[in-house]
Design a protein around this motif. Structure first.
Motif, PDB file in Angstrom:
ATOM      1  N   UNK A 175       0.861  -1.188   0.000  1.00  0.00           N
ATOM      2  CA  UNK A 175       0.000   0.000   0.000  1.00  0.00           C
ATOM      3  C   UNK A 175       0.892   1.231   0.000  1.00  0.00           C
ATOM      4  N   UNK A 176       0.564   2.188  -0.853  1.00  0.00           N
ATOM      5  CA  UNK A 176       1.276   3.457  -0.841  1.00  0.00           C
ATOM      6  C   UNK A 176       1.860   3.879  -2.163  1.00  0.00           C
ATOM      7  N   UNK A 177       1.871   2.974  -3.159  1.00  0.00           N
ATOM      8  CA  UNK A 177       2.433   3.329  -4.456  1.00  0.00           C
ATOM      9  C   UNK A 177       1.335   3.473  -5.502  1.00  0.00           C
ATOM     10  N   UNK A 178       1.678   4.168  -6.560  1.00  0.00           N
ATOM     11  CA  UNK A 178       0.706   4.328  -7.651  1.00  0.00           C
ATOM     12  C   UNK A 178       1.420   4.708  -8.929  1.00  0.00           C
ATOM     13  N   UNK A 179       0.734   4.500 -10.031  1.00  0.00           N
ATOM     14  CA  UNK A 179       1.210   4.927 -11.337  1.00  0.00           C
ATOM     15  C   UNK A 179      -0.015   5.155 -12.212  1.00  0.00           C
ATOM     16  N   UNK A 180      -0.434   6.393 -12.289  1.00  0.00           N
ATOM     17  CA  UNK A 180      -1.637   6.719 -13.056  1.00  0.00           C
ATOM     18  C   UNK A 180      -1.306   7.197 -14.464  1.00  0.00           C
ATOM     19  N   UNK A 181      -0.030   7.210 -14.796  1.00  0.00           N
ATOM     20  CA  UNK A 181       0.367   7.718 -16.110  1.00  0.00           C
ATOM     21  C   UNK A 181       0.499   6.611 -17.147  1.00  0.00           C
ATOM     22  N   UNK A 182       0.695   5.371 -16.701  1.00  0.00           N
ATOM     23  CA  UNK A 182       1.015   4.300 -17.631  1.00  0.00           C
ATOM     24  C   UNK A 182      -0.056   3.223 -17.646  1.00  0.00           C
ATOM     25  N   UNK A 183      -0.091   2.500 -18.724  1.00  0.00           N
ATOM     26  CA  UNK A 183      -1.079   1.452 -18.913  1.00  0.00           C
ATOM     27  C   UNK A 183      -0.965   0.400 -17.810  1.00  0.00           C
ATOM     28  N   UNK A 184      -2.110   0.007 -17.284  1.00  0.00           N
ATOM     29  CA  UNK A 184      -2.184  -1.002 -16.218  1.00  0.00           C
ATOM     30  C   UNK A 184      -1.401  -0.586 -14.971  1.00  0.00           C
ATOM     31  N   UNK A 185      -1.352   0.719 -14.730  1.00  0.00           N
ATOM     32  CA  UNK A 185      -0.676   1.192 -13.530  1.00  0.00           C
ATOM     33  C   UNK A 185      -1.297   0.652 -12.262  1.00  0.00           C
ATOM     34  N   UNK A 186      -2.621   0.473 -12.246  1.00  0.00           N
ATOM     35  CA  UNK A 186      -3.271  -0.071 -11.054  1.00  0.00           C
ATOM     36  C   UNK A 186      -2.812  -1.486 -10.777  1.00  0.00           C
ATOM     37  N   UNK A 187      -2.755  -2.304 -11.821  1.00  0.00           N
ATOM     38  CA  UNK A 187      -2.347  -3.687 -11.637  1.00  0.00           C
ATOM     39  C   UNK A 187      -0.870  -3.797 -11.252  1.00  0.00           C
ATOM     40  N   UNK A 188      -0.048  -2.907 -11.782  1.00  0.00           N
ATOM     41  CA  UNK A 188       1.389  -3.006 -11.560  1.00  0.00           C
ATOM     42  C   UNK A 188       1.836  -2.410 -10.224  1.00  0.00           C
ATOM     43  N   UNK A 218      -2.209  -3.273  -6.436  1.00  0.00           N
ATOM     44  CA  UNK A 218      -2.837  -4.473  -5.874  1.00  0.00           C
ATOM     45  C   UNK A 218      -2.480  -4.589  -4.391  1.00  0.00           C
ATOM     46  N   UNK A 219      -3.243  -5.396  -3.683  1.00  0.00           N
ATOM     47  CA  UNK A 219      -2.997  -5.577  -2.251  1.00  0.00           C
ATOM     48  C   UNK A 219      -1.795  -6.475  -1.984  1.00  0.00           C
TER      49      UNK A 219
END
Length: 615
Positions: free
Chosen positions: A385-398, A401-402
């Motif tokens: 928990x604590x990271x993100x990437x909203x700029x790139x494709x499938x950032x949520x999956x990469x 995830x929990x």
């Protein structure tokens, strides 16, 4: 007998235990590229797929990236038969009048990335690619490098690329404006957090770019330059090694997490760079084991095309998981793993006997990346928990995830309009129409209390989710407190395991539980007393969504939650044990009041201290 995709893997059959084995592996991996060199040897074009940059830059990528391994190989005395191709290719690629010219560099150009490999090779083995050049070709190469370095480089690990070119210019005796070098060295300091950890720029992203970029380049610098920065990089690598070893499983698998995983065994680049820099951050036998076990892990994976060329993908060819900056030559960043070939056979990296991974059994918390590393019977699970990437494709999956696993990888979704068929492994998905869905993309807050992670996030602006992740090896517990003004459909997934043909796997789904038993793996999710009844389902995930295997099964829990507050509690497990005896004895979930109190006392995850960057 049918074609075995793994049979084309050039590492197949290589014991990968000695320096000679590693030398052979490098050449075996390089040789399939030879038919794809252009007539003038300046370009290597491997297929018709495109990246966001132009074709000339992609061809340069295919040409340059093998140098990360070839240069150390030659520096260590290895005999490579095709340096003439590289010398000719450099002369032609930097000649504006030649039809294979690489093209002029402009701001934040992909060519800047590839020139770092060229700079590294020029610094390490100038006798191979500089000395053979004519005076005119040398002038052309220097002019190309000087022109490139005047532009602004991306605000992340790219800043090292100019520095590597500058090291080469220094060693070649070229005059240039060194103030630009000093500026980037200073700016890179702004990405350092503490305890050996960096960010890859001023973003909420702490991934494999820290070992195979920030530390990798820093350790090259430390070997080639003697100054205060070199000492700083060495000290940080000593700290980082203590933590990063926990991202590896006993069989050598690295934790698949974040972007650019198509670079595959570049994940061993940090251990390789320690050897290059002669830095015993761990006992040499442990460093050697971490590096070579990781290479061996890849030896039976179908990671190449039929001709032995590395594919875009991870465990198998897979464009779906790629980034928009991945061209066919991109995977050859993996050659960073071959850096130990630069040190002689009498170096302790090579003379030491491999030692097993010293992990221990207890979960270990890392505040900077926001992870709790949980050993699980030889594998490793990272709660996150604590990271993100909203700029790139499938950032949520990469990134969001929990949980992530060295054995089970993670899945990317293949259809944003398929809520009913999504994999949703290690995710909680919401839908307000039964078609589209939302998952965790980022966090408004993320805290670490001991080995418990807390986050607050919103799939929609008017829906708030508080999530607690608690290790209980081999299980982990998830608790979600959801506040919504309207009813929502939910689906929560466990880990994805390999699915066999002919429906040979055992699937079980009931109210409150679901599990799947494959050839060697068990994966399950159990409800632990939610405020709604959840129905179990074993999802036959869409093909080619998981990074490691092409067909998977994901146990899930589904429910429609009402407006107001809902508490979802579950225990999740996956391991190599088809007769998991403790399936009916999951751990208990703490109460909400206890969890909220723990969250209040926790520390903010370091990744959260970078600003939010919206698309």
């Amino acid at each position: 007998m049918t074609y075995d995709p793994a049979s084309a893997n050039p590492l197949k059959g290589n014991a990968l235990e000695t320096r000679a084995d590693m030398q052979r592996a490098l050449i075996d991996l390089f040789n399939p590229l030879l038919p794809y060199f252009s007539e003038g040897n300046a370009r290597v074009r491997l297929d018709a797929a495109a990246a966001h940059f132009d074709r000339a830059a992609a061809d340069l990528e295919g040409f340059a990236r093998p140098l990360w391994g070839l240069a150390p190989f030659a520096a260590g005395g290895g005999q490579f038969a095709h340096w003439d191709r590289y010398a000719q290719g450099i002369a032609n690629g930097t000649d504006p009048d030649h039809p294979e010219y690489w093209g002029a560099v402009n701001g934040r150009d992909q060519r800047m990335v590839e020139l770092a490999a060229l700079g590294f090779a020029l610094a390490l083995v100038p006798e191979k690619i500089w000395d053979p050049l004519s005076p005119a070709a040398r002038d052309g190469l220097v002019a190309y490098l000087i022109h490139a370095r005047q532009f602004d480089y991306a605000d992340n690990n790219w800043k090292f690329f100019r520095i590597l070119v500058d090291i080469a210019l220094d060693r070649l005796g070229v005059e240039y404006d060194r103030s630009l070098t000093h500026a980037y060295l200073a700016e890179l300091e702004g990405f350092y957090i503490a305890d050996g950890w960096y960010r890859d720029g001023n973003v909420r992203r702490i991934d494999h770019y820290i070992p195979f970029a920030m530390h990798f380049y820093g350790l090259i610098y430390a070997r080639l330059v003697d100054d205060d920065y070199a000492e700083r990089y060495r000290e940080r690598a000593l700290l980082f090694a203590q933590d990063f070893r926990r991202w590896f499983a006993e069989d050598g698998a690295a934790l698949p997490f974040g972007r650019s995983l198509t670079y595959r065994f570049a994940c061993a680049g940090f251990w390789s760079a320690l050897a290059f820099a002669d830095l015993e951050a761990l006992p040499w036998g442990e460093i050697k084991g971490l590096c070579l076990r990781h290479l061996r892990w890849w030896a039976d994976k179908p990671m190449t095309d039929r001709d032995g060329v590395l594919s875009i993908g991870y465990g198998y060819p897979n464009l779906l998981m790629s980034e928009n900056y991945n061209s066919a030559g991109s995977p050859y960043w993996a050659f960073k793993a071959f850096l130990p070939l630069a040190v002689g056979e009498d170096h302790p990296f090579w003379t030491s006997a491999e030692t097993p991974l010293a992990q221990g059994d207890a979960p270990v918390a890392f505040r900077h990346p926001g992870m709790v590393m949980m050993p699980c019977k030889g594998d490793v699970v990272a709660l996150s928990s604590g990271q993100e990437n909203r700029q790139m494709r499938f950032g949520s999956e990469k990134y969001a995830k929990f949980a992530y696993s060295t054995r089970y990888g993670f899945s990317v979704e293949s259809d944003e309009r398929a809520f009913a068929g999504g994999a949703f492994d290690s995710m909680l998905a919401f839908s307000d129409d039964g078609i589209h869905y939302r998952v965790r993309e980022g966090n408004e807050e993320a805290r670490l209390a001991g080995t418990m992670l807390f986050s607050r996030w919103s799939p929609w602006p008017d829906v708030v989710v508080e999530t607690w992740l608690i290790p209980s090896p081999p299980w982990h517990i998830r608790v979600h407190r959801i506040t919504t003004p309207r009813p929502l459909e939910t689906a929560e997934g466990g880990f994805a395991i390999a699915r066999r043909d002919f429906e040979a796997d055992s699937l079980s789904a009931a109210a409150g539980s679901a599990h799947a038993i494959g050839a060697v793996d068990f994966s399950g999710i159990r409800d632990l007393g939610s405020t709604v009844i959840r129905q179990g389902l074993v999802q036959k995930a869409p093909p080619n969504t998981n990074l490691i295997v092409a067909k998977t099964l994901v146990p899930q829990l589904h429910a429609t939650i009402p407006a107001g507050e809902t508490i979802l509690r579950s225990a999740v497990v996956a391991l190599r044990d088809t007769s998991f005896d403790d399936w009916s004895r999951p751990p208990a979930a703490p109460g909400i009041d206890e969890l909220r109190a723990l969250a209040e006392d926790g520390e903010t995850v370091s990744a959260m201290k970078a600003p939010v960057r919206m698309p």
